[in-house]
Design a protein around this motif. Structure first.
Motif, PDB file in Angstrom:
ATOM      1  N   ALA A  30       0.432  -1.076  -0.142  1.00 29.11           N
ATOM      2  CA  ALA A  30      -0.083   0.103  -0.117  1.00 29.11           C
ATOM      3  C   ALA A  30       0.652   1.030   0.053  1.00 29.11           C
ATOM      4  N   ASN A  31       1.829   1.237   0.149  1.00 30.47           N
ATOM      5  CA  ASN A  31       2.636   2.539   0.479  1.00 30.47           C
ATOM      6  C   ASN A  31       3.963   2.414  -0.765  1.00 30.47           C
ATOM      7  N   GLY A  32       4.037   3.294  -1.361  1.00 29.20           N
ATOM      8  CA  GLY A  32       4.935   3.510  -2.512  1.00 29.20           C
ATOM      9  C   GLY A  32       5.259   2.855  -3.344  1.00 29.20           C
ATOM     10  N   VAL A  33       4.493   1.730  -3.674  1.00 27.06           N
ATOM     11  CA  VAL A  33       5.202   0.780  -4.557  1.00 27.06           C
ATOM     12  C   VAL A  33       4.645   0.519  -5.452  1.00 27.06           C
ATOM     13  N   LYS A  34       4.685   0.273  -6.866  1.00 27.76           N
ATOM     14  CA  LYS A  34       4.615   0.624  -8.069  1.00 27.76           C
ATOM     15  C   LYS A  34       4.677  -1.193  -8.461  1.00 27.76           C
ATOM     16  N   VAL A  35       3.823  -1.668  -8.800  1.00 20.83           N
ATOM     17  CA  VAL A  35       3.935  -2.928  -9.441  1.00 20.83           C
ATOM     18  C   VAL A  35       4.073  -2.509 -11.166  1.00 20.83           C
ATOM     19  N   LEU A  36       4.852  -2.561 -12.313  1.00 22.19           N
ATOM     20  CA  LEU A  36       5.394  -2.135 -13.567  1.00 22.19           C
ATOM     21  C   LEU A  36       4.514  -3.534 -13.639  1.00 22.19           C
ATOM     22  N   ALA A  37       4.954  -4.912 -13.673  1.00 24.08           N
ATOM     23  CA  ALA A  37       4.532  -5.772 -14.460  1.00 24.08           C
ATOM     24  C   ALA A  37       4.403  -7.207 -13.210  1.00 24.08           C
ATOM     25  N   VAL A  38       3.758  -8.007 -14.210  1.00 27.88           N
ATOM     26  CA  VAL A  38       4.295  -9.770 -13.289  1.00 27.88           C
ATOM     27  C   VAL A  38       3.374 -10.234 -14.443  1.00 27.88           C
ATOM     28  N   ASP A  39       4.373 -11.137 -15.101  1.00 23.14           N
ATOM     29  CA  ASP A  39       4.789 -11.642 -16.221  1.00 23.14           C
ATOM     30  C   ASP A  39       4.566 -13.837 -15.639  1.00 23.14           C
ATOM     31  N   THR A  40       3.712 -14.281 -16.679  1.00 21.14           N
ATOM     32  CA  THR A  40       4.211 -16.016 -16.353  1.00 21.14           C
ATOM     33  C   THR A  40       5.013 -16.150 -17.771  1.00 21.14           C
ATOM     34  N   LYS A  41       4.900 -15.060 -18.795  1.00 26.01           N
ATOM     35  CA  LYS A  41       5.485 -16.206 -20.082  1.00 26.01           C
ATOM     36  C   LYS A  41       6.475 -14.675 -20.471  1.00 26.01           C
ATOM     37  N   ALA A  42       7.626 -15.400 -19.952  1.00 22.59           N
ATOM     38  CA  ALA A  42       8.926 -14.100 -20.341  1.00 22.59           C
ATOM     39  C   ALA A  42       9.270 -13.574 -21.514  1.00 22.59           C
ATOM     40  N   GLN A  43       9.588 -12.918 -22.543  1.00 24.06           N
ATOM     41  CA  GLN A  43      10.242 -13.734 -23.591  1.00 24.06           C
ATOM     42  C   GLN A  43      11.381 -13.786 -24.200  1.00 24.06           C
ATOM     43  N   VAL A  44      12.011 -14.757 -23.839  1.00 24.17           N
ATOM     44  CA  VAL A  44      13.795 -14.851 -23.038  1.00 24.17           C
ATOM     45  C   VAL A  44      14.552 -14.598 -24.795  1.00 24.17           C
ATOM     46  N   LEU A  45      15.423 -13.737 -24.692  1.00 22.46           N
ATOM     47  CA  LEU A  45      16.378 -13.286 -25.749  1.00 22.46           C
ATOM     48  C   LEU A  45      17.294 -13.785 -25.697  1.00 22.46           C
ATOM     49  N   GLU A  46      18.068 -14.575 -24.797  1.00 25.48           N
ATOM     50  CA  GLU A  46      19.446 -14.769 -24.682  1.00 25.48           C
ATOM     51  C   GLU A  46      19.664 -15.835 -22.997  1.00 25.48           C
ATOM     52  N   THR A  54       7.649 -13.354 -13.336  1.00 24.09           N
ATOM     53  CA  THR A  54       8.289 -12.747 -12.938  1.00 24.09           C
ATOM     54  C   THR A  54       7.558 -11.096 -12.116  1.00 24.09           C
ATOM     55  N   VAL A  55       8.292 -10.826 -11.575  1.00 26.60           N
ATOM     56  CA  VAL A  55       7.473  -9.798 -11.307  1.00 26.60           C
ATOM     57  C   VAL A  55       8.751  -8.198 -11.287  1.00 26.60           C
ATOM     58  N   VAL A  56       8.013  -6.732 -11.872  1.00 25.48           N
ATOM     59  CA  VAL A  56       9.155  -5.999 -11.276  1.00 25.48           C
ATOM     60  C   VAL A  56       8.162  -4.363 -10.274  1.00 25.48           C
ATOM     61  N   LEU A  57       9.303  -4.366  -9.572  1.00 26.25           N
ATOM     62  CA  LEU A  57       8.460  -2.693  -8.650  1.00 26.25           C
ATOM     63  C   LEU A  57       8.902  -1.840  -8.942  1.00 26.25           C
ATOM     64  N   GLU A  58       8.645  -0.609  -8.984  1.00 25.62           N
ATOM     65  CA  GLU A  58       9.437   0.383  -9.273  1.00 25.62           C
ATOM     66  C   GLU A  58       9.149   0.998  -7.226  1.00 25.62           C
ATOM     67  N   PHE A  59      10.194   1.845  -6.682  1.00 26.51           N
ATOM     68  CA  PHE A  59      10.263   2.305  -5.720  1.00 26.51           C
ATOM     69  C   PHE A  59      10.920   3.924  -6.294  1.00 26.51           C
TER      70      PHE A  59
END
Length: 95
Positions: A30-46, A54-59
């Motif tokens: 609730a405090n200052g967390v921005k969810v940028l991505a939650v992905d169950t099918k990440a595209q692997v490049l390398e 995969t989860v990405v959070l912004e602060f």
């Protein structure tokens, strides 16, 4: 000030357990967390990606990310995630 990002990779073994983790983690989000991505099918490049989710959070800063991770609310949720999935988590500094 540079933003801080938390990246979590999760290989989920127990979906019901992850749902319980989600409920517990929501209290800490609730405090200052921005969810940028939650992905169950990440595209692997390398290479190989070690996770089914995969989860990405912004602060506002790396320090804010660390404070969130170390908060009492989130520390209570971590064992639920670790029991339900094999996980990796990092804090990375924004530019």
């Amino acid at each position: 000030m540079a933003k801080g990002y938390v990246i979590v990779t999760e290989s989920i073994k127990d979906p019901a357990g992850m749902a319980e983790y989600g409920k517990a983690a929501a209290k800490a989000m609730a405090n200052g967390v921005k969810v940028l991505a939650v992905d169950t099918k990440a595209q692997v490049l390398e290479g190989e990606w070690p996770a089914t989710q995969t989860v990405v959070l912004e602060f506002e800063s790396p320090e804010a990310a660390r404070a969130w991770y170390e908060s009492e609310e989130y520390q209570a949720a971590i064992p639920l995630r670790q029991a339900a999935a094999d996980c990796n988590a990092v804090i990375v500094n924004g530019l």
